[in-house]
Design a protein around this motif. Structure first.
Motif, PDB file in Angstrom:
ATOM      1  N   ALA A 157      -3.771   4.543   4.326  1.00 36.25           N
ATOM      2  CA  ALA A 157      -2.908   5.494   3.624  1.00 36.25           C
ATOM      3  C   ALA A 157      -3.467   5.799   2.233  1.00 36.25           C
ATOM      4  CB  ALA A 157      -1.489   4.940   3.510  1.00 36.25           C
ATOM      5  N   TYR A 158      -3.755   4.758   1.470  1.00 42.85           N
ATOM      6  CA  TYR A 158      -4.143   4.921   0.067  1.00 42.85           C
ATOM      7  C   TYR A 158      -5.428   5.724  -0.107  1.00 42.85           C
ATOM      8  CZ  TYR A 158      -6.298   3.681  -4.373  1.00 42.85           C
ATOM      9  OH  TYR A 158      -6.955   3.745  -5.577  1.00 42.85           O
ATOM     10  N   GLN A 159      -6.444   5.453   0.695  1.00 40.22           N
ATOM     11  CA  GLN A 159      -7.715   6.157   0.520  1.00 40.22           C
ATOM     12  C   GLN A 159      -7.520   7.667   0.647  1.00 40.22           C
ATOM     13  OE1 GLN A 159     -10.239   4.761  -0.622  1.00 40.22           O
ATOM     14  NE2 GLN A 159     -10.536   2.714   0.192  1.00 40.22           N
ATOM     15  N   ALA A 160      -6.689   8.081   1.590  1.00 44.17           N
ATOM     16  CA  ALA A 160      -6.445   9.509   1.785  1.00 44.17           C
ATOM     17  C   ALA A 160      -5.516  10.072   0.715  1.00 44.17           C
ATOM     18  CB  ALA A 160      -5.861   9.743   3.178  1.00 44.17           C
ATOM     19  N   ILE A 161      -4.506   9.302   0.351  1.00 43.33           N
ATOM     20  CA  ILE A 161      -3.568   9.730  -0.701  1.00 43.33           C
ATOM     21  C   ILE A 161      -4.293   9.916  -2.030  1.00 43.33           C
ATOM     22  CG2 ILE A 161      -1.710   8.845  -2.189  1.00 43.33           C
ATOM     23  CD1 ILE A 161      -0.417   9.751   0.270  1.00 43.33           C
ATOM     24  N   ARG A 162      -5.217   9.005  -2.321  1.00 45.80           N
ATOM     25  CA  ARG A 162      -5.859   8.953  -3.636  1.00 45.80           C
ATOM     26  C   ARG A 162      -6.515  10.277  -4.027  1.00 45.80           C
ATOM     27  NH1 ARG A 162      -9.874   4.145  -4.112  1.00 45.80           N
ATOM     28  NH2 ARG A 162     -11.452   5.605  -3.338  1.00 45.80           N
ATOM     29  N   TYR A 163      -7.231  10.877  -3.095  1.00 44.32           N
ATOM     30  CA  TYR A 163      -7.892  12.136  -3.438  1.00 44.32           C
ATOM     31  C   TYR A 163      -7.045  13.357  -3.083  1.00 44.32           C
ATOM     32  CZ  TYR A 163      -9.142  13.772   1.275  1.00 44.32           C
ATOM     33  OH  TYR A 163      -9.097  14.269   2.546  1.00 44.32           O
ATOM     34  N   SER A 164      -6.267  13.253  -1.992  1.00 37.33           N
ATOM     35  CA  SER A 164      -5.577  14.454  -1.512  1.00 37.33           C
ATOM     36  C   SER A 164      -4.416  14.869  -2.399  1.00 37.33           C
ATOM     37  CB  SER A 164      -5.089  14.244  -0.071  1.00 37.33           C
ATOM     38  OG  SER A 164      -4.097  13.236   0.011  1.00 37.33           O
ATOM     39  N   ILE A 165      -3.661  13.911  -2.917  1.00 33.73           N
ATOM     40  CA  ILE A 165      -2.514  14.255  -3.756  1.00 33.73           C
ATOM     41  C   ILE A 165      -2.971  14.952  -5.037  1.00 33.73           C
ATOM     42  CG2 ILE A 165      -0.685  13.266  -5.203  1.00 33.73           C
ATOM     43  CD1 ILE A 165       0.049  13.519  -2.228  1.00 33.73           C
ATOM     44  N   ALA A 166      -4.040  14.442  -5.650  1.00 35.00           N
ATOM     45  CA  ALA A 166      -4.564  15.079  -6.863  1.00 35.00           C
ATOM     46  C   ALA A 166      -5.078  16.486  -6.566  1.00 35.00           C
ATOM     47  CB  ALA A 166      -5.678  14.222  -7.473  1.00 35.00           C
ATOM     48  N   SER A 167      -5.795  16.635  -5.458  1.00 35.65           N
ATOM     49  CA  SER A 167      -6.356  17.937  -5.105  1.00 35.65           C
ATOM     50  C   SER A 167      -5.270  18.943  -4.755  1.00 35.65           C
ATOM     51  CB  SER A 167      -7.333  17.795  -3.939  1.00 35.65           C
ATOM     52  OG  SER A 167      -8.492  17.094  -4.342  1.00 35.65           O
ATOM     53  N   LEU A 168      -4.268  18.498  -4.014  1.00 36.94           N
ATOM     54  CA  LEU A 168      -3.160  19.381  -3.669  1.00 36.94           C
ATOM     55  C   LEU A 168      -2.367  19.774  -4.909  1.00 36.94           C
ATOM     56  CD1 LEU A 168      -1.969  17.562  -0.425  1.00 36.94           C
ATOM     57  CD2 LEU A 168      -2.978  19.853  -0.522  1.00 36.94           C
ATOM     58  N   MET A 169      -2.159  18.810  -5.790  1.00 35.13           N
ATOM     59  CA  MET A 169      -1.428  19.098  -7.021  1.00 35.13           C
ATOM     60  C   MET A 169      -2.163  20.133  -7.866  1.00 35.13           C
ATOM     61  SD  MET A 169       1.400  18.216  -8.622  1.00 35.13           S
ATOM     62  CE  MET A 169       1.524  19.928  -9.114  1.00 35.13           C
ATOM     63  N   ALA A 170      -3.481  20.072  -7.851  1.00 37.92           N
ATOM     64  CA  ALA A 170      -4.288  21.031  -8.613  1.00 37.92           C
ATOM     65  C   ALA A 170      -4.259  22.421  -7.992  1.00 37.92           C
ATOM     66  CB  ALA A 170      -5.730  20.534  -8.711  1.00 37.92           C
ATOM     67  N   GLY A 171      -3.774  22.528  -6.737  1.00 36.82           N
ATOM     68  CA  GLY A 171      -3.682  23.818  -6.079  1.00 36.82           C
ATOM     69  C   GLY A 171      -4.704  24.039  -4.991  1.00 36.82           C
ATOM     70  N   GLU A 220       0.824  -1.211   0.000  1.00 36.54           N
ATOM     71  CA  GLU A 220       0.000   0.000   0.000  1.00 36.54           C
ATOM     72  C   GLU A 220       0.861   1.265   0.000  1.00 36.54           C
ATOM     73  OE1 GLU A 220      -3.490   2.139   2.693  1.00 36.54           O
ATOM     74  OE2 GLU A 220      -3.216  -0.033   2.791  1.00 36.54           O
ATOM     75  N   ILE A 221       1.888   1.280   0.822  1.00 40.97           N
ATOM     76  CA  ILE A 221       2.767   2.454   0.873  1.00 40.97           C
ATOM     77  C   ILE A 221       3.518   2.621  -0.445  1.00 40.97           C
ATOM     78  CG2 ILE A 221       4.731   3.525   2.039  1.00 40.97           C
ATOM     79  CD1 ILE A 221       2.096   3.541   3.635  1.00 40.97           C
ATOM     80  N   ASP A 222       3.953   1.524  -1.044  1.00 40.90           N
ATOM     81  CA  ASP A 222       4.621   1.599  -2.349  1.00 40.90           C
ATOM     82  C   ASP A 222       3.689   2.189  -3.412  1.00 40.90           C
ATOM     83  OD1 ASP A 222       6.962   0.551  -1.332  1.00 40.90           O
ATOM     84  OD2 ASP A 222       6.549  -1.504  -1.990  1.00 40.90           O
ATOM     85  N   LEU A 223       2.421   1.763  -3.395  1.00 37.89           N
ATOM     86  CA  LEU A 223       1.439   2.311  -4.331  1.00 37.89           C
ATOM     87  C   LEU A 223       1.260   3.810  -4.099  1.00 37.89           C
ATOM     88  CD1 LEU A 223      -0.827   2.168  -6.458  1.00 37.89           C
ATOM     89  CD2 LEU A 223      -2.371   1.401  -4.637  1.00 37.89           C
TER      90      LEU A 223
END
Length: 463
Positions: free
Chosen positions: A140-154, A88-91
């Motif tokens: 980890a993944y459930q939170a990463i999945r949406y947050s990284i995209a949203s943060l990247m978008a600004g 999961e962390i690797d993903l």
């Protein structure tokens, strides 16, 4: 205002013992967290995509640095096998890497000529604070999945994680800030459901994303719709896996068993209903039973365990009730089904036969290591049964003719994802999401990064 000392304990599902006690935030503290996130967003949105990408890429590196700590915490909080926590962390690190490397292309302005002359630009601008309500099964993944995209978008991001993985949520916030993300831009809210509804209604929150049950999805969509907030919903499913007449039966049986019990059977997009055509049913049945019988239930920290405990006692009780109701309506236990004595919330790998409409094993989602075995007349009937569901998140097809399986998947399978001769979870460069009661919207693959942006039309018309 929340009462003093209103809180909850996290429980180790392998032992039933308390891990930690947490207090809910007061209403005022939760409101202040939203305001702080919004103020951090006002600065973050002005950073270039390249500047944001450096931070996102570093989050992936810091995640790997904390891998041992994180995987042990996930196992402690929700019973995941240690080796699967590592995966999961690797993903998650891979998602950070992919997002950082492709963001400039995905968020680039688009120039368009206007029909009557002039210049048009489509810009993808962040909208503000995005609120995520996430489940416990992949902490980890459930939170990463949406947050990284949203943060990247600004955007700024708020996280209400499932109570039983609160420690994982707080560790993630620590990792983000250690990697250089500005303080308050990603904030964990330790709040209850009533407080959560107020967060959705807060005027500074511009988008809401939820992964959870269909009932939770309906509730959140209603609250958000009432205040005209966009939502992305990734809900449950009872994914059908088809074993066609020309399948490699031994491969199918082995893969289906793994797909059913991965993450202790607690995965939205797991293989759940196994729909096997009559001509290969007996062969598959025998091989599948052997694979399911060979799964070792045990301590999730031990290397030789194949299946750990269910995440909470109430979830195990619900599964027991669903199996019983299915049996009351004609289903039969062919493998497993006996709840072991002793501490922890364990449930064995189980197979139900004679599964038909009107049983939870056919109609609903069994969120645990219970497989539903269904016989179909032929390939066409198998596809009919697979689509005979109010859900549509994922599914699978086993066939030696990959081209035929691809065509069936594209033209006939009414789901958001289809796996050919395999089972899968997610790929950073492929869309993730479902249809029907499995929700709407997409994450990953460049799709998620544009869910919570303003596609803004800027036009300079020729006079």
């Amino acid at each position: 205002m929340k009462k003093e000392n209103s809180g909850f304990n996290t429980i180790n599902p392998a032992t039933g013992k308390t891990i930690e006690h947490y207090e809910y935030m007061t209403d005022e503290a939760a409101k202040k967290a939203v305001e702080n996130c919004h103020n951090a967003f006002l600065e973050w949105k002005l950073k270039s995509v390249e500047e944001r990408a450096k931070v996102i890429k570093n989050i992936g590196k810091v995640l790997l640095k904390h891998k041992e700590e994180f995987k042990k915490l996930m196992t402690q909080e929700m019973g995941k096998l240690l080796k699967q926590g590592e995966q999961e962390i690797d993903l998650c690190a891979g998602i950070c890497e992919y997002t950082a490397e492709n963001a400039s292309k995905m968020l680039a302005d688009e120039e368009r000529e206007l029909p009557e002359g002039g210049k048009g630009i489509v810009s993808y601008d962040p909208i503000g604070v995005v609120y995520g309500i996430q489940p416990w099964n992949f902490p980890a993944y459930q939170a990463i999945r949406y947050s990284i995209a949203s943060l990247m978008a600004g955007n700024g991001v708020l996280l209400k994680h499932a109570a039983n993985v609160t420690g994982s949520a707080l560790l993630l916030q620590k990792i983000y800030e250690e990697a250089g993300l500005p303080k308050h831009l990603f904030s964990v809210l330790i709040i209850d459901h009533d407080q959560s509804d107020k967060i959705i209604e807060n005027e500074l929150v511009r988008g809401v994303t939820l992964t959870g049950s269909e009932d939770a999805g309906k509730h959140v969509a209603k609250i958000a719709g009432g205040v005209l907030k966009k939502t992305v919903l990734e809900l449950g499913s009872n994914d059908g896996y088809l074993v066609l007449s020309d399948a490699d039966v031994q491969l199918a049986a082995k893969t289906c068993a793994k797909g059913r019990i991965y993450n202790n059977g607690e995965t939205c997009v797991a293989a759940k209903r196994f729909i096997v055509v009559e001509s290969v049913y007996d062969e598959f049945r025998e091989a599948f039973f052997e694979n399911m019988k060979g799964i070792k239930l045990g301590d999730p920290t031990k290397e030789d365990s194949d299946l750990g405990p269910m995440a909470r006692e109430d979830l195990r009780e619900k599964l027991i009730d669903q199996v019983k109701e299915s049996m009351d309506n004609g289903a039969k236990i062919a493998v497993g089904g006996e709840v072991p004595e002793g501490e922890g919330f364990y449930y064995p790998s189980t197979v139900l036969e004679h599964v038909k409409p009107g049983q939870p094993a056919y109609d609903d989602e069994l969120f645990g290591p219970v497989a539903s075995l269904i016989k179909a007349k032929d390939d066409e009937d198998a596809m009919r049964i697979a689509n005979d569901s109010r859900f549509g998140l994922g599914g699978g097809i086993f066939s030696k003719d990959e081209g035929k399986a691809m065509e069936l998947a594209k033209k006939h399978f009414d789901t958001g994802m289809v796996f050919i001769n395999s089972f899968g979870l997610a790929q950073p460069n492929m869309p993730f999401g479902g249809v029907k009661n499995s929700g709407y919207g997409r994450e990953h693959g460049g799709f998620g990064i544009k869910e919570f942006v303003n596609a803004k039309a800027v036009m300079a018309l020729n006079k």
